[in-house]
Structure formats: structure tokens, C-alpha cells
Design a protein around this motif. Sequence first.
Motif, PDB file in Angstrom:
ATOM      1  N   GLN B   5       0.841  -1.209   0.000  1.00 54.41           N
ATOM      2  CA  GLN B   5       0.000   0.000   0.000  1.00 54.41           C
ATOM      3  C   GLN B   5       0.869   1.249   0.000  1.00 54.41           C
ATOM      4  O   GLN B   5       0.635   2.174  -0.777  1.00 54.41           O
ATOM      5  CB  GLN B   5      -0.882  -0.001   1.256  1.00 54.41           C
ATOM      6  CG  GLN B   5      -2.155  -0.812   1.100  1.00 54.41           C
ATOM      7  CD  GLN B   5      -3.273   0.013   0.513  1.00 54.41           C
ATOM      8  OE1 GLN B   5      -3.393   1.192   0.815  1.00 54.41           O
ATOM      9  NE2 GLN B   5      -4.064  -0.595  -0.349  1.00 54.41           N
ATOM     10  N   ASN B   6       1.880   1.266   0.899  1.00 55.06           N
ATOM     11  CA  ASN B   6       2.765   2.420   0.998  1.00 55.06           C
ATOM     12  C   ASN B   6       3.514   2.659  -0.309  1.00 55.06           C
ATOM     13  O   ASN B   6       3.647   3.785  -0.752  1.00 55.06           O
ATOM     14  CB  ASN B   6       3.774   2.236   2.137  1.00 55.06           C
ATOM     15  CG  ASN B   6       3.110   2.522   3.480  1.00 55.06           C
ATOM     16  OD1 ASN B   6       2.108   3.224   3.547  1.00 55.06           O
ATOM     17  ND2 ASN B   6       3.659   1.950   4.531  1.00 55.06           N
ATOM     18  N   TYR B   9       1.432   4.369  -2.777  1.00 56.54           N
ATOM     19  CA  TYR B   9       1.287   5.821  -2.571  1.00 56.54           C
ATOM     20  C   TYR B   9       2.559   6.587  -2.932  1.00 56.54           C
ATOM     21  O   TYR B   9       2.497   7.706  -3.408  1.00 56.54           O
ATOM     22  CB  TYR B   9       0.844   6.124  -1.132  1.00 56.54           C
ATOM     23  CG  TYR B   9      -0.641   5.985  -0.989  1.00 56.54           C
ATOM     24  CD1 TYR B   9      -1.484   7.028  -1.396  1.00 56.54           C
ATOM     25  CD2 TYR B   9      -1.212   4.823  -0.504  1.00 56.54           C
ATOM     26  CE1 TYR B   9      -2.854   6.897  -1.301  1.00 56.54           C
ATOM     27  CE2 TYR B   9      -2.583   4.691  -0.408  1.00 56.54           C
ATOM     28  CZ  TYR B   9      -3.409   5.726  -0.810  1.00 56.54           C
ATOM     29  OH  TYR B   9      -4.762   5.603  -0.733  1.00 56.54           O
ATOM     30  N   LEU B  12       2.406   6.939  -6.496  1.00 60.66           N
ATOM     31  CA  LEU B  12       1.393   7.950  -6.829  1.00 60.66           C
ATOM     32  C   LEU B  12       1.954   9.374  -6.645  1.00 60.66           C
ATOM     33  O   LEU B  12       1.763  10.238  -7.509  1.00 60.66           O
ATOM     34  CB  LEU B  12       0.155   7.749  -5.944  1.00 60.66           C
ATOM     35  CG  LEU B  12      -1.062   8.606  -6.274  1.00 60.66           C
ATOM     36  CD1 LEU B  12      -1.569   8.333  -7.675  1.00 60.66           C
ATOM     37  CD2 LEU B  12      -2.178   8.344  -5.261  1.00 60.66           C
ATOM     38  N   ILE B  13       2.673   9.589  -5.535  1.00 60.16           N
ATOM     39  CA  ILE B  13       3.250  10.921  -5.274  1.00 60.16           C
ATOM     40  C   ILE B  13       4.281  11.276  -6.357  1.00 60.16           C
ATOM     41  O   ILE B  13       4.254  12.381  -6.899  1.00 60.16           O
ATOM     42  CB  ILE B  13       3.889  10.974  -3.859  1.00 60.16           C
ATOM     43  CG1 ILE B  13       2.794  10.909  -2.800  1.00 60.16           C
ATOM     44  CG2 ILE B  13       4.715  12.255  -3.674  1.00 60.16           C
ATOM     45  CD1 ILE B  13       3.288  10.700  -1.397  1.00 60.16           C
ATOM     46  N   ILE B  16       2.491  12.176  -9.446  1.00 61.74           N
ATOM     47  CA  ILE B  16       1.902  13.529  -9.366  1.00 61.74           C
ATOM     48  C   ILE B  16       2.968  14.590  -9.621  1.00 61.74           C
ATOM     49  O   ILE B  16       2.751  15.538 -10.382  1.00 61.74           O
ATOM     50  CB  ILE B  16       1.220  13.738  -7.992  1.00 61.74           C
ATOM     51  CG1 ILE B  16      -0.091  12.964  -7.959  1.00 61.74           C
ATOM     52  CG2 ILE B  16       0.939  15.219  -7.717  1.00 61.74           C
ATOM     53  CD1 ILE B  16      -0.783  12.952  -6.638  1.00 61.74           C
ATOM     54  N   ILE B  17       4.151  14.388  -9.001  1.00 58.57           N
ATOM     55  CA  ILE B  17       5.228  15.371  -9.198  1.00 58.57           C
ATOM     56  C   ILE B  17       5.619  15.447 -10.678  1.00 58.57           C
ATOM     57  O   ILE B  17       5.754  16.532 -11.244  1.00 58.57           O
ATOM     58  CB  ILE B  17       6.442  15.028  -8.301  1.00 58.57           C
ATOM     59  CG1 ILE B  17       6.053  15.236  -6.826  1.00 58.57           C
ATOM     60  CG2 ILE B  17       7.654  15.898  -8.650  1.00 58.57           C
ATOM     61  CD1 ILE B  17       7.049  14.733  -5.821  1.00 58.57           C
ATOM     62  N   LEU B  20       2.925  17.222 -12.585  1.00 61.04           N
ATOM     63  CA  LEU B  20       2.975  18.670 -12.325  1.00 61.04           C
ATOM     64  C   LEU B  20       4.093  19.335 -13.125  1.00 61.04           C
ATOM     65  O   LEU B  20       3.911  20.417 -13.678  1.00 61.04           O
ATOM     66  CB  LEU B  20       3.166  18.935 -10.826  1.00 61.04           C
ATOM     67  CG  LEU B  20       1.958  18.632  -9.944  1.00 61.04           C
ATOM     68  CD1 LEU B  20       2.312  18.788  -8.478  1.00 61.04           C
ATOM     69  CD2 LEU B  20       0.777  19.512 -10.298  1.00 61.04           C
ATOM     70  N   ASN B  24       3.364  22.062 -16.205  1.00 60.26           N
ATOM     71  CA  ASN B  24       3.947  23.403 -16.153  1.00 60.26           C
ATOM     72  C   ASN B  24       4.798  23.706 -17.383  1.00 60.26           C
ATOM     73  O   ASN B  24       5.064  24.870 -17.679  1.00 60.26           O
ATOM     74  CB  ASN B  24       4.782  23.577 -14.883  1.00 60.26           C
ATOM     75  CG  ASN B  24       3.911  23.906 -13.687  1.00 60.26           C
ATOM     76  OD1 ASN B  24       3.312  24.963 -13.623  1.00 60.26           O
ATOM     77  ND2 ASN B  24       3.804  22.976 -12.760  1.00 60.26           N
ATOM     78  N   ASN B  30      -1.413  26.179 -17.794  1.00 60.60           N
ATOM     79  CA  ASN B  30      -1.777  26.805 -16.507  1.00 60.60           C
ATOM     80  C   ASN B  30      -2.800  27.913 -16.692  1.00 60.60           C
ATOM     81  O   ASN B  30      -3.732  28.055 -15.902  1.00 60.60           O
ATOM     82  CB  ASN B  30      -0.538  27.388 -15.822  1.00 60.60           C
ATOM     83  CG  ASN B  30       0.397  26.310 -15.359  1.00 60.60           C
ATOM     84  OD1 ASN B  30       0.105  25.133 -15.539  1.00 60.60           O
ATOM     85  ND2 ASN B  30       1.510  26.694 -14.793  1.00 60.60           N
ATOM     86  N   LEU B  33      -6.174  26.257 -17.464  1.00 61.61           N
ATOM     87  CA  LEU B  33      -6.713  25.628 -16.253  1.00 61.61           C
ATOM     88  C   LEU B  33      -7.240  26.711 -15.304  1.00 61.61           C
ATOM     89  O   LEU B  33      -8.342  26.594 -14.757  1.00 61.61           O
ATOM     90  CB  LEU B  33      -5.625  24.790 -15.563  1.00 61.61           C
ATOM     91  CG  LEU B  33      -6.043  24.097 -14.269  1.00 61.61           C
ATOM     92  CD1 LEU B  33      -7.052  22.995 -14.565  1.00 61.61           C
ATOM     93  CD2 LEU B  33      -4.838  23.497 -13.551  1.00 61.61           C
ATOM     94  N   GLY B  34      -6.437  27.773 -15.149  1.00 63.93           N
ATOM     95  CA  GLY B  34      -6.842  28.899 -14.301  1.00 63.93           C
ATOM     96  C   GLY B  34      -8.145  29.493 -14.793  1.00 63.93           C
ATOM     97  O   GLY B  34      -9.079  29.718 -14.024  1.00 63.93           O
ATOM     98  N   ILE B  37     -11.059  27.247 -13.901  1.00 68.46           N
ATOM     99  CA  ILE B  37     -11.401  27.285 -12.473  1.00 68.46           C
ATOM    100  C   ILE B  37     -12.003  28.642 -12.097  1.00 68.46           C
ATOM    101  O   ILE B  37     -12.968  28.721 -11.338  1.00 68.46           O
ATOM    102  CB  ILE B  37     -10.172  26.925 -11.596  1.00 68.46           C
ATOM    103  CG1 ILE B  37      -9.794  25.463 -11.855  1.00 68.46           C
ATOM    104  CG2 ILE B  37     -10.460  27.135 -10.107  1.00 68.46           C
ATOM    105  CD1 ILE B  37      -8.558  24.971 -11.161  1.00 68.46           C
ATOM    106  N   GLN B 124      -4.289  34.707   0.199  1.00 71.34           N
ATOM    107  CA  GLN B 124      -3.217  33.915   0.795  1.00 71.34           C
ATOM    108  C   GLN B 124      -2.137  34.726   1.480  1.00 71.34           C
ATOM    109  O   GLN B 124      -1.643  34.351   2.518  1.00 71.34           O
ATOM    110  CB  GLN B 124      -2.565  33.053  -0.275  1.00 71.34           C
ATOM    111  CG  GLN B 124      -3.488  31.986  -0.794  1.00 71.34           C
ATOM    112  CD  GLN B 124      -2.774  31.058  -1.732  1.00 71.34           C
ATOM    113  OE1 GLN B 124      -1.799  30.432  -1.376  1.00 71.34           O
ATOM    114  NE2 GLN B 124      -3.250  30.980  -2.955  1.00 71.34           N
TER     115      GLN B 124
END
Lengths: 154, 265
Positions: B5-6, B9, B12-13, B16-17, B20, B24, B30, B33-34, B37, B124
Motif C-alpha cells: 500500500q505504501n 502511494y 502515486l506521489i 503527481i510530481i 505537475l 507546467n 496553466n 486551467l486557471g 477554475i 493567501q
Amino acid sequence: MKIIYIIFFIIILLFLQIGILPHLKILGVFPNLIIISILSLSILKEWKKNFVWIIIAGLFLDVYSLNNIIGVSIISLLGAGILVYFLNQNTFKKANILSLIITFLIGILAFYILSLILSLIFSFSFTFSIVLVIYNLILSLPVFWVMKKAIIIK
Amino acid sequence: MEKFQNRKYVVLIITIIIVLIVVNLIPGFNNNLGNFIFKITSPINGFFIKIGNVFSGFFTTLFSIRGLAIENNDLRIQNMKLETEISSLKEIKRRDEALLQAKESLKDLVEIKQVGIVIWKDIQENQDWILINKGKDHGLEKDMAVVSKEGSLVGKIFEVSKDFSKVMLLTNKESVIATLLENGRNEGLIKKEKQGGLFMDFIPRSEKLEIGERIITSGMDNVYPKGILIGKIESIDFSQNQLFQRIVVFPVVDFNKLEEVFIVK
């Protein structure tokens, strides 16, 4: 029923973050409830279960920021969330207020430090403020308490 | 099982990186997508911002109740004075109308390209940017100057997507504006101080400055057209340099109350 709680919580969260907190600035800064909520979730539930929420919240923060880079907040939230989860599980097993405050402090610092590192790598402007960290920390306990209650009710 | 399982993940991380990094690198991704949203969330944001302003206004009024009685008395006296002034102003108004007509012919100093509605404010950091509901499709481009309805400088367009634009306020720490003292005609740059305020420095000590003197854009940066009001001199600091004086600038725009802005060229 679960989805109603989630929608209700998100609406309240956005209302406070967008409508109210900008009017409650201290020394030019105001807290970020989205970060605090994700950290609270990471303490309350296993980080893997919060994965989708971290991505959604991070994406939201990234799109609504002045730097045009997608992923800065996602990675910072992911890093801080995982760190907080493991701290809570392994280091601060005693669930007292002090351990909670320390966990939040480390989580908030981790988020801003990761963002700062990414800002240096991708050369965009980022303001790191200790006042912001403290302000976030003050609000983290009430937010945590509300989320804990919501999860118990659910 | 948990190890598996670990590992899942971790994969998966890493995925994702990588995703991303790739997104970019795709030109315009971007922005699109912006834009998507912003389209979905802007009505909700606008609603929350309006409620927040009502909330803020309510508490400001509540805290000022004590001063209202004194203010009321002052206002009565002022009202009497104003009544007498009205008649003379009517005559001045007639003359002003002619003056306005003349000003119309000088309008080419600044051309209003678009009117934008503020649909988002930074939540923010330091609230030093806003989002407006006009973008590339409305003819906006990066670095266009943005002014308030009073004609005072708000900032410049920083990022443009199809239907929206991010406006960097002049209070942003990245903002640098070429300026001019309206009376003294000294040129300089306005930047943000670490403490949060705006300042203009390298004004020779020999120059006599007055508190309240207006500061306008000089046009030397090729971003902001010449002559737009930025702010006024709030205070003058002689302590930092033997040769120069430093001005603390008070911006005339109330950034908390910005609802619509004008994009000029």
C-alpha cells in the motif's frame, strides 16, 4: 449524509477565508484556513484518505496565487500533511494540547518552508512571515476542534 | 500488504510530481486551467467578497457609534455652510462644464481600453493582487496599466488568461513604478518597503518637499502612462542617507473597496 457535511464545511471555510479573514489582518497578514484544515484532517485521519482533498486544496491555492506555477501548494500541502500525520502517529502519541500545538507549528512551518524552497527553485516571489505562522497557529486549534467534532458527528 | 500500500502511494506521489512538472512545461496549460477554475468559482467568490464587505462595514459602523453624536453636530454646522456655498457653486459649475469640454479634447493622454470588475482578491498572502473579469478575449495584454474610477493608479496586468486577468497592485513587493513629484518635478521610483508601506527615495536633500504633495507616474518605465495619480507624500525621512531624502508614500486608492477598475493604455 457525509457529502452534506463536506459541502457545508467547504462553504463555511470559503466564506471565512474569502469574505471575513481579509478584514481581520494583523500586521498586514491574515491566516489561511485551507492550510489549517488540511493539517487538521491529516492529524485526524490517515493522510492517504485525505489525498484527494490535499490535491483539490493545493490546486485551488495554486490557481489563486500570483505565481503561474501549478503544484507549489499541492507539493507543500502534501509534504506538510504527511509530516504532520507521521509526527502525530509516532512522535506525539500523547494527545494533549501541547503536542497538538507543536504538531501544528511544525506542519505550518513545513508548508511555508517547502513553499519558500520551491519559490527559490522556480524564482517567484514568496513572503515568509513569522506573524503569519503565529496567526495560523492561533486559529489551528479551533479549526481542529470543529473538524474533530464534525468527523465524530459524521 | 501495508508495505505494498505504501509503495503504491509513493509511486502515486512521484507520478503527481512528474505530472505537475509536465503540465507546467506545456505552454498555456496553466492559463487555461486557471481560466476554467475562475469561470466555475468566480460567482461564489464574488458573493463571499460582497458579504465580507457588508460584515466589515457593519463592524466599522458599530465601533464608530460613540463618535456619531459629535459628528452629527459638526455635520449640522457644515450643512449650513454648504447651503450658502451651493449658490456660488452653481455658477462655478457652469464654468466647469466648459472646462470639461476642453478636457475631453485632451483625452488622448490616457485611453480607456476596458472596464474590469474585481471578482477575486488575494486570500493567501498580503492581498497584493486582484482578479478581474476581462482577459485576452477583451484585448487585454500583460503590463497594461490599471486605474481606479477616480483615475488613480491601481497597478498593472500581470497575467492574462482567456477571460480573466490578474492585476498586480502597486503595493506588491515586485512592483516598481517610475514616478514624478507633481510640483517639484523630481523623478524617482516607488517601491514597497519591507514594513509594508510604499516609498520613493534618492530625492536630493536640497529639494524642498511638502507633506501631501501629489506623486504621479512619469511614464519613464513604458508601462504606466504619464500623469496618473499614485499617492501623496505622507512623511519625509532624512535619517537614512546624507545626500538624499526618502519619501513615505500614501496611496490614494483604497484597495479594500475596489469593485471596478479601468484598463488604460
